[in-house]
Design a protein around this motif. Structure first.
Motif, PDB file in Angstrom:
ATOM      1  N   ILE A  81     -96.717  48.927  47.897  1.00  0.00           N
ATOM      2  CA  ILE A  81     -96.610  50.380  47.988  1.00  0.00           C
ATOM      3  C   ILE A  81     -96.435  50.892  46.570  1.00  0.00           C
ATOM      4  CG2 ILE A  81     -95.297  52.323  48.891  1.00  0.00           C
ATOM      5  CD1 ILE A  81     -94.470  50.437  51.183  1.00  0.00           C
ATOM      6  N   SER A  82     -97.370  51.723  46.125  1.00  0.00           N
ATOM      7  CA  SER A  82     -97.355  52.247  44.760  1.00  0.00           C
ATOM      8  C   SER A  82     -96.994  53.727  44.782  1.00  0.00           C
ATOM      9  CB  SER A  82     -98.726  52.085  44.106  1.00  0.00           C
ATOM     10  OG  SER A  82     -99.079  50.728  44.064  1.00  0.00           O
ATOM     11  N   ASN A  83     -96.022  54.070  43.954  1.00  0.00           N
ATOM     12  CA  ASN A  83     -95.611  55.460  43.793  1.00  0.00           C
ATOM     13  C   ASN A  83     -96.163  55.946  42.462  1.00  0.00           C
ATOM     14  OD1 ASN A  83     -94.383  57.937  43.594  1.00  0.00           O
ATOM     15  ND2 ASN A  83     -92.322  57.123  43.287  1.00  0.00           N
ATOM     16  N   MET A  84     -97.232  56.711  42.494  1.00  0.00           N
ATOM     17  CA  MET A  84     -97.856  57.215  41.271  1.00  0.00           C
ATOM     18  C   MET A  84     -97.391  58.630  40.938  1.00  0.00           C
ATOM     19  SD  MET A  84     -99.460  54.504  40.722  1.00  0.00           S
ATOM     20  CE  MET A  84    -100.460  54.871  39.318  1.00  0.00           C
ATOM     21  N   SER A  85     -96.374  59.120  41.649  1.00  0.00           N
ATOM     22  CA  SER A  85     -95.880  60.472  41.399  1.00  0.00           C
ATOM     23  C   SER A  85     -94.860  60.455  40.254  1.00  0.00           C
ATOM     24  CB  SER A  85     -95.243  61.044  42.665  1.00  0.00           C
ATOM     25  OG  SER A  85     -94.047  60.365  42.968  1.00  0.00           O
ATOM     26  N   ASP A  86     -94.357  61.634  39.916  1.00  0.00           N
ATOM     27  CA  ASP A  86     -93.413  61.786  38.813  1.00  0.00           C
ATOM     28  C   ASP A  86     -91.959  61.652  39.239  1.00  0.00           C
ATOM     29  OD1 ASP A  86     -95.557  62.229  37.146  1.00  0.00           O
ATOM     30  OD2 ASP A  86     -95.468  64.408  37.362  1.00  0.00           O
ATOM     31  N   SER A  87     -91.706  61.408  40.529  1.00  0.00           N
ATOM     32  CA  SER A  87     -90.330  61.294  41.002  1.00  0.00           C
ATOM     33  C   SER A  87     -90.224  60.137  41.989  1.00  0.00           C
ATOM     34  CB  SER A  87     -89.891  62.596  41.663  1.00  0.00           C
ATOM     35  OG  SER A  87     -90.733  62.883  42.759  1.00  0.00           O
ATOM     36  N   ALA A  88     -88.998  59.669  42.175  1.00  0.00           N
ATOM     37  CA  ALA A  88     -88.749  58.582  43.122  1.00  0.00           C
ATOM     38  C   ALA A  88     -89.030  59.072  44.543  1.00  0.00           C
ATOM     39  CB  ALA A  88     -87.313  58.104  43.002  1.00  0.00           C
ATOM     40  N   VAL A  89     -89.479  58.156  45.401  1.00  0.00           N
ATOM     41  CA  VAL A  89     -89.766  58.505  46.789  1.00  0.00           C
ATOM     42  C   VAL A  89     -89.057  57.533  47.719  1.00  0.00           C
ATOM     43  CG1 VAL A  89     -92.000  59.574  46.326  1.00  0.00           C
ATOM     44  CG2 VAL A  89     -91.899  57.140  46.847  1.00  0.00           C
ATOM     45  N   LYS A  90     -88.714  58.027  48.895  1.00  0.00           N
ATOM     46  CA  LYS A  90     -88.159  57.212  49.971  1.00  0.00           C
ATOM     47  C   LYS A  90     -88.963  57.500  51.212  1.00  0.00           C
ATOM     48  CE  LYS A  90     -83.465  57.066  48.249  1.00  0.00           C
ATOM     49  NZ  LYS A  90     -82.056  57.300  48.515  1.00  0.00           N
ATOM     50  N   GLY A  91     -89.190  56.460  51.996  1.00  0.00           N
ATOM     51  CA  GLY A  91     -89.975  56.659  53.198  1.00  0.00           C
ATOM     52  C   GLY A  91     -89.932  55.459  54.106  1.00  0.00           C
ATOM     53  N   VAL A  92     -90.875  55.421  55.011  1.00  0.00           N
ATOM     54  CA  VAL A  92     -90.969  54.327  55.971  1.00  0.00           C
ATOM     55  C   VAL A  92     -92.402  53.816  55.978  1.00  0.00           C
ATOM     56  CG1 VAL A  92     -91.418  55.851  57.940  1.00  0.00           C
ATOM     57  CG2 VAL A  92     -90.438  53.601  58.334  1.00  0.00           C
ATOM     58  N   VAL A  93     -92.535  52.497  56.046  1.00  0.00           N
ATOM     59  CA  VAL A  93     -93.859  51.877  56.168  1.00  0.00           C
ATOM     60  C   VAL A  93     -93.888  51.150  57.505  1.00  0.00           C
ATOM     61  CG1 VAL A  93     -93.173  49.783  54.908  1.00  0.00           C
ATOM     62  CG2 VAL A  93     -95.586  50.385  55.078  1.00  0.00           C
ATOM     63  N   SER A  94     -94.994  51.295  58.209  1.00  0.00           N
ATOM     64  CA  SER A  94     -95.124  50.634  59.506  1.00  0.00           C
ATOM     65  C   SER A  94     -96.368  49.772  59.526  1.00  0.00           C
ATOM     66  CB  SER A  94     -95.177  51.667  60.634  1.00  0.00           C
ATOM     67  OG  SER A  94     -96.328  52.457  60.527  1.00  0.00           O
ATOM     68  N   MET A  95     -96.260  48.665  60.263  1.00  0.00           N
ATOM     69  CA  MET A  95     -97.417  47.797  60.495  1.00  0.00           C
ATOM     70  C   MET A  95     -97.599  47.697  62.001  1.00  0.00           C
ATOM     71  SD  MET A  95     -98.291  43.827  59.696  1.00  0.00           S
ATOM     72  CE  MET A  95     -97.270  43.259  61.031  1.00  0.00           C
ATOM     73  N   GLN A  96     -98.802  48.012  62.444  1.00  0.00           N
ATOM     74  CA  GLN A  96     -99.118  47.940  63.861  1.00  0.00           C
ATOM     75  C   GLN A  96    -100.250  46.958  64.059  1.00  0.00           C
ATOM     76  OE1 GLN A  96    -100.045  52.099  63.969  1.00  0.00           O
ATOM     77  NE2 GLN A  96     -98.201  52.570  65.148  1.00  0.00           N
ATOM     78  N   LEU A  97    -100.182  46.203  65.151  1.00  0.00           N
ATOM     79  CA  LEU A  97    -101.197  45.215  65.492  1.00  0.00           C
ATOM     80  C   LEU A  97    -101.828  45.603  66.820  1.00  0.00           C
ATOM     81  CD1 LEU A  97     -99.132  42.023  64.600  1.00  0.00           C
ATOM     82  CD2 LEU A  97    -100.827  43.190  63.181  1.00  0.00           C
ATOM     83  N   PHE A  98    -103.170  45.500  66.888  1.00  0.00           N
ATOM     84  CA  PHE A  98    -103.907  45.900  68.076  1.00  0.00           C
ATOM     85  C   PHE A  98    -104.935  44.829  68.442  1.00  0.00           C
ATOM     86  CE2 PHE A  98    -102.850  49.755  65.748  1.00  0.00           C
ATOM     87  CZ  PHE A  98    -102.215  50.508  66.716  1.00  0.00           C
ATOM     88  N   ASP A  99    -105.188  44.694  69.732  1.00  0.00           N
ATOM     89  CA  ASP A  99    -106.316  43.910  70.211  1.00  0.00           C
ATOM     90  C   ASP A  99    -107.563  44.689  69.808  1.00  0.00           C
ATOM     91  OD1 ASP A  99    -108.488  42.989  71.769  1.00  0.00           O
ATOM     92  OD2 ASP A  99    -107.139  42.289  73.336  1.00  0.00           O
ATOM     93  N   SER A 120     -87.966  52.467  49.142  1.00  0.00           N
ATOM     94  CA  SER A 120     -87.765  53.453  48.079  1.00  0.00           C
ATOM     95  C   SER A 120     -88.443  52.897  46.839  1.00  0.00           C
ATOM     96  CB  SER A 120     -86.287  53.733  47.832  1.00  0.00           C
ATOM     97  OG  SER A 120     -85.630  52.570  47.410  1.00  0.00           O
ATOM     98  N   ALA A 121     -89.129  53.767  46.131  1.00  0.00           N
ATOM     99  CA  ALA A 121     -89.873  53.356  44.932  1.00  0.00           C
ATOM    100  C   ALA A 121     -89.639  54.381  43.836  1.00  0.00           C
ATOM    101  CB  ALA A 121     -91.361  53.230  45.237  1.00  0.00           C
ATOM    102  N   ASP A 122     -89.294  53.896  42.657  1.00  0.00           N
ATOM    103  CA  ASP A 122     -89.104  54.776  41.508  1.00  0.00           C
ATOM    104  C   ASP A 122     -90.447  55.351  41.060  1.00  0.00           C
ATOM    105  OD1 ASP A 122     -86.362  54.320  41.445  1.00  0.00           O
ATOM    106  OD2 ASP A 122     -86.571  52.572  40.132  1.00  0.00           O
ATOM    107  N   ALA A 123     -90.391  56.404  40.283  1.00  0.00           N
ATOM    108  CA  ALA A 123     -91.601  57.055  39.776  1.00  0.00           C
ATOM    109  C   ALA A 123     -92.438  56.075  38.964  1.00  0.00           C
ATOM    110  CB  ALA A 123     -91.229  58.254  38.924  1.00  0.00           C
ATOM    111  N   GLY A 124     -93.722  55.988  39.264  1.00  0.00           N
ATOM    112  CA  GLY A 124     -94.639  55.132  38.519  1.00  0.00           C
ATOM    113  C   GLY A 124     -94.499  53.654  38.795  1.00  0.00           C
ATOM    114  N   ASN A 125     -93.725  53.259  39.804  1.00  0.00           N
ATOM    115  CA  ASN A 125     -93.508  51.838  40.107  1.00  0.00           C
ATOM    116  C   ASN A 125     -94.075  51.466  41.466  1.00  0.00           C
ATOM    117  OD1 ASN A 125     -92.203  51.246  37.726  1.00  0.00           O
ATOM    118  ND2 ASN A 125     -90.178  51.684  38.540  1.00  0.00           N
TER     119      ASN A 125
END
Length: 175
Positions: A81-99, A120-125
């Motif tokens: 997950i790459s944060n290319m913005s100018d500020s730190a971000v927090k969020g949720v990542v989901s992985m779904q599996l389907f037939d 959570s990812a710091d700016a540019g990291n």
């Protein structure tokens, strides 16, 4: 993905003689070489500028998936997950599996017990995230996976399909 961008711009001039236009870039995370050239009906031309343009999203999820799966495998599906913005971000990542044939969820069958993870990812990291899964012995159909990363204002996702091979199938690779 398209390797070139073609556009037929509609130029707009302001009162100061500056021109602007807009167009849609192809869906590629890359760097583009921009050339500004103009010509008249008499084939007189002018070369104004050359520059590089980078196309990217402020939040990107980039899965690192294998070419195929084997029945009975235990592995971790990972993504960056790459944060290319100018500020730190927090969020949720989901992985779904389907037939892949029916698009019915098969997360339980693959022991995807933590389909949502916070990040959570710091700016540019960038950060790495992984989801442990176990491929069932009885599942010999294509598997569709979907990664989605979301913050309060940004989101990105990727989806693709992988074959699940029998342990009795020999896979050879030649160079």
């Amino acid at each position: 993905f398209n390797e070139t961008a073609f556009f037929f711009p509609q130029l707009h001039a302001d009162s100061a003689g500056n021109f602007s236009f807009s167009f849609t870039m192809p869906e590629s995370l890359t760097q583009w070489k921009w050339l500004s050239i103009a010509h008249t009906k008499n084939l007189a031309f002018g070369y104004r500028m050359e520059d590089n343009i980078v196309t990217q999203k402020k939040l990107m999820v980039q899965p690192n998936m294998p070419r195929f799966l084997r029945e009975g495998d235990r592995m971790e599906f990972s993504a960056k997950i790459s944060n290319m913005s100018d500020s730190a971000v927090k969020g949720v990542v989901s992985m779904q599996l389907f037939d892949a044939e029916t698009m019915q969820p098969v997360d339980g069958l693959f022991n995807n017990v933590f389909p949502d993870q916070y990040f959570s990812a710091d700016a540019g990291n960038s950060i790495s995230i992984s989801f442990p899964v176990q491929i069932p012995f009885s599942y010999l159909k294509p598997l569709t996976w979907r990664f989605v990363a979301k913050t309060s204002t940004l989101s990105d996702g990727e989806e693709n399909t992988l074959p699940v091979l029998s342990n009795r199938m020999l896979v050879t690779e030649s160079l």
